[in-house]
Design an enzyme around this catalytic site. Structure first.
Site, short mmCIF file in Angstrom:
data_model
loop_
_atom_site.label_atom_id
_atom_site.label_comp_id
_atom_site.label_asym_id
_atom_site.label_seq_id
_atom_site.Cartn_x
_atom_site.Cartn_y
_atom_site.Cartn_z
N ARG A 93 -4.10 6.30 0.52
CA ARG A 93 -4.73 7.48 1.14
C ARG A 93 -3.84 8.28 2.08
O ARG A 93 -4.14 9.41 2.41
CB ARG A 93 -5.99 7.05 1.91
N ARG A 138 0.82 -1.23 0.00
CA ARG A 138 0.00 0.00 0.00
C ARG A 138 0.85 1.26 0.00
O ARG A 138 0.54 2.24 0.67
CB ARG A 138 -0.96 0.03 1.21
N ASP A 174 -6.58 -3.38 -7.73
CA ASP A 174 -7.12 -4.01 -6.53
C ASP A 174 -7.28 -5.50 -6.77
O ASP A 174 -7.37 -5.93 -7.93
CB ASP A 174 -8.46 -3.40 -6.13
N TYR A 184 -14.26 -12.85 0.08
CA TYR A 184 -14.98 -11.59 -0.22
C TYR A 184 -16.25 -11.85 -1.03
O TYR A 184 -17.29 -11.23 -0.83
CB TYR A 184 -14.09 -10.62 -0.99
N ARG A 243 -7.84 10.94 -6.08
CA ARG A 243 -8.97 10.10 -5.65
C ARG A 243 -10.29 10.87 -5.60
O ARG A 243 -11.35 10.30 -5.87
CB ARG A 243 -8.62 9.53 -4.27
O1 CP3 Z 1 0.24 0.52 -3.41
C1 CP3 Z 1 -0.27 -0.62 -3.44
O2 CP3 Z 1 -0.08 -1.48 -2.57
C2 CP3 Z 1 -1.02 -1.02 -4.70
C3 CP3 Z 1 -2.41 -1.06 -4.70
C4 CP3 Z 1 -3.27 -2.02 -3.93
C5 CP3 Z 1 -4.55 -1.63 -3.48
N1 CP3 Z 1 -5.18 -2.75 -3.01
C6 CP3 Z 1 -5.12 -0.28 -3.58
C7 CP3 Z 1 -6.24 0.09 -2.73
C8 CP3 Z 1 -3.11 -3.38 -3.63
C9 CP3 Z 1 -1.91 -4.27 -3.84
C10 CP3 Z 1 -4.34 -3.83 -3.06
C11 CP3 Z 1 -4.61 -5.21 -2.65
C12 CP3 Z 1 -5.79 -5.49 -1.82
N2 CP3 Z 1 -7.06 -5.03 -2.00
C13 CP3 Z 1 -5.80 -6.40 -0.76
C14 CP3 Z 1 -4.63 -7.22 -0.29
C15 CP3 Z 1 -3.70 -6.46 0.56
C16 CP3 Z 1 -4.12 -6.34 2.00
O3 CP3 Z 1 -4.23 -5.19 2.45
O4 CP3 Z 1 -4.26 -7.36 2.67
C17 CP3 Z 1 -7.10 -6.42 -0.23
C18 CP3 Z 1 -7.59 -7.25 0.94
C19 CP3 Z 1 -7.91 -5.57 -1.04
C20 CP3 Z 1 -9.37 -5.32 -0.93
C21 CP3 Z 1 -9.67 -3.93 -0.57
N3 CP3 Z 1 -9.33 -2.84 -1.33
C22 CP3 Z 1 -10.36 -3.47 0.58
C23 CP3 Z 1 -10.90 -4.36 1.67
C24 CP3 Z 1 -10.42 -2.08 0.48
C25 CP3 Z 1 -11.14 -1.16 1.39
C26 CP3 Z 1 -10.54 -1.09 2.72
C27 CP3 Z 1 -9.37 -0.17 2.72
O5 CP3 Z 1 -8.26 -0.56 3.12
O6 CP3 Z 1 -9.62 0.97 2.33
C28 CP3 Z 1 -9.73 -1.70 -0.71
C29 CP3 Z 1 -9.56 -0.33 -1.21
C30 CP3 Z 1 -8.22 0.10 -1.68
N4 CP3 Z 1 -7.36 -0.65 -2.43
C31 CP3 Z 1 -7.66 1.39 -1.49
C32 CP3 Z 1 -6.42 1.39 -2.14
C33 CP3 Z 1 -5.47 2.54 -2.28
C34 CP3 Z 1 -8.33 2.55 -0.77
C35 CP3 Z 1 -9.45 3.02 -1.63
C36 CP3 Z 1 -9.79 4.47 -1.49
O7 CP3 Z 1 -8.96 5.34 -1.77
O8 CP3 Z 1 -10.96 4.71 -1.16
#
Ligand code: CP3
Length: 345
Positions: free
Chosen positions: A30, A26, A76, A152, A39
């Protein structure tokens, strides 16, 4: 420059380096004001992921700001269930919400066929990012694990205990395996396309490995991860691409993780008893500072980081990372500080 000569690929190849390569899960997100600015223009997060130029801009933000040693595709893991027609939306303050989750065994048999070309927007993002990165910065492609995607898809949203999912898999074991097989095949095709589009390394995220007990973990998650990795390792396109496995706090021995066939294990921050003797020269390691340490003052960050670095300093093939993703409450200055002190150590 050959990508295999970069510190990240050398570490994945189990070479001992004086300074570990650094990247963060990540790293684009944010906590960065630059990210929040982009965003703002999108209501649904997945709509933003469908814009390859925007993904490229965001993926490069942390690279330019912190000079990291690897970039990760901005996308994602839930793109696959969305492509299967489950209708993934990201709702503010709730996270992902599925319009058509898997509620019954029939929903599994009715699940459509996965067409990897439905995710062309992801492969375009991979190509754009790869073309925009400096040539010495490798690009990581990724997917969720079949189990995490299934969890999920059944739960239909984020949840603390995933009770709907755990009840479903107990009551519908055959259909659960059917779903996991479909997701395994989809992950393979998806990752293969990412590699064809420019990804140098693959990371698999088993973010919900912690929901399963030992036996179920093997049966519902690791057996599928192992078969996904073995498919990647025999395909001419992907066979030389290193695979990193992140599993959140799995209830299993180090040996089971080593035997998945992954080239590198990304350690969750609680996994401090991983058997480094058993993995030495067999597998690279990545991790595993507690992300919450970045909320502390600089003195504490330095102390905890140096402790971690001294633990891994003689390990052949070590990559510095956090034990899970950077959270939105972290100040980017602390990420800069952390990166600097790892290089200074
Ligand atoms: O920089 C990076 O790591 C690359 C991008 C990336 C995102 N998601 C962007 C994202 C990667 C590699 C992921 C993988 C991801 N997505 C996982 C596995 C990693 C982990 O954290 O265990 C999972 C479980 C998800 C599913 C997911 N995506 C959820 C549950 C959520 C919402 C909860 C949260 O953390 O906000 C997301 C949203 C998400 N994915 C955001 C980002 C930057 C935030 C979205 C926003 O800006 O509103």
């Amino acid at each position: 420059m050959n990508i295999s000569d970069t510190p990240f690929l050398k570490a994945l190849n189990k070479e001992k380096l004086n300074t570990p390569p650094i990247w963060y899960m990540r790293q684009a997100g944010r906590y960065m004001p630059e990210y929040r600015e982009v965003r703002k223009k999108f209501k649904n997060f997945l709509d933003m992921c469908k814009e390859p130029d925007v993904c490229c801009e965001i993926a490069l933000q942390p690279i330019n700001k912190f000079k990291l040693d690897a970039s990760i595709l901005f996308s994602d893991i839930l793109t696959i269930p969305d492509a299967f027609g489950l209708g993934v939306n990201f709702v503010e303050n709730e996270g992902p919400v599925f319009a058509k989750p898997i509620n019954s065994p029939i929903d599994v048999s009715n699940l459509g066929h996965f067409n990897p070309n439905d995710l062309d927007y992801v492969y375009k993002a991979v190509t754009n990012i790869k073309n925009s990165l400096p040539e010495n910065i490798p690009l990581i492609g990724f997917s969720g694990s079949p189990w995490t995607l299934a969890a999920y898809s059944i739960e239909g949203r984020s949840s603390k205990d995933f009770s709907k999912t755990l009840n479903f898999i107990k009551a519908n074991e055959i259909e659960t395996h059917e779903l996991l097989s479909k997701y395994t095949d989809a992950c393979f095709l998806y990752l293969r396309k990412q590699v064809q589009s420019g990804a140098d390394v693959i990371q698999i995220f088993d973010s919900w490995a912690n929901l399963l007990n030992k036996d179920d973990l093997k049966k519902f998650s690791f057996d599928y991860i192992a078969s996904l990795i073995s498919a990647l390792k025999i395909d001419p396109v992907t066979k030389n691409v290193p695979v990193i496995l992140f599993a959140r706090d799995p209830d299993c021995s180090s040996k089971i993780l080593i035997n998945t066939g992954a080239d590198c294990i990304s350690l969750y921050w609680t996994m401090n008893n991983f058997d480094m003797h058993a993995s030495k020269n067999k597998i690279a390691l990545q991790g595993n500072l507690n992300p919450k340490i970045l909320l502390e003052n600089k003195e504490t960050i330095k102390k905890e980081t140096f402790k971690l670095l001294s633990k891994y300093k003689n390990y052949p093939g070590y990559i510095f990372n956090l034990g899970h993703g950077i959270t939105p409450d972290i100040n980017p200055d602390k990420v800069k500080y952390l990166t600097d002190i790892v290089r200074e150590y």
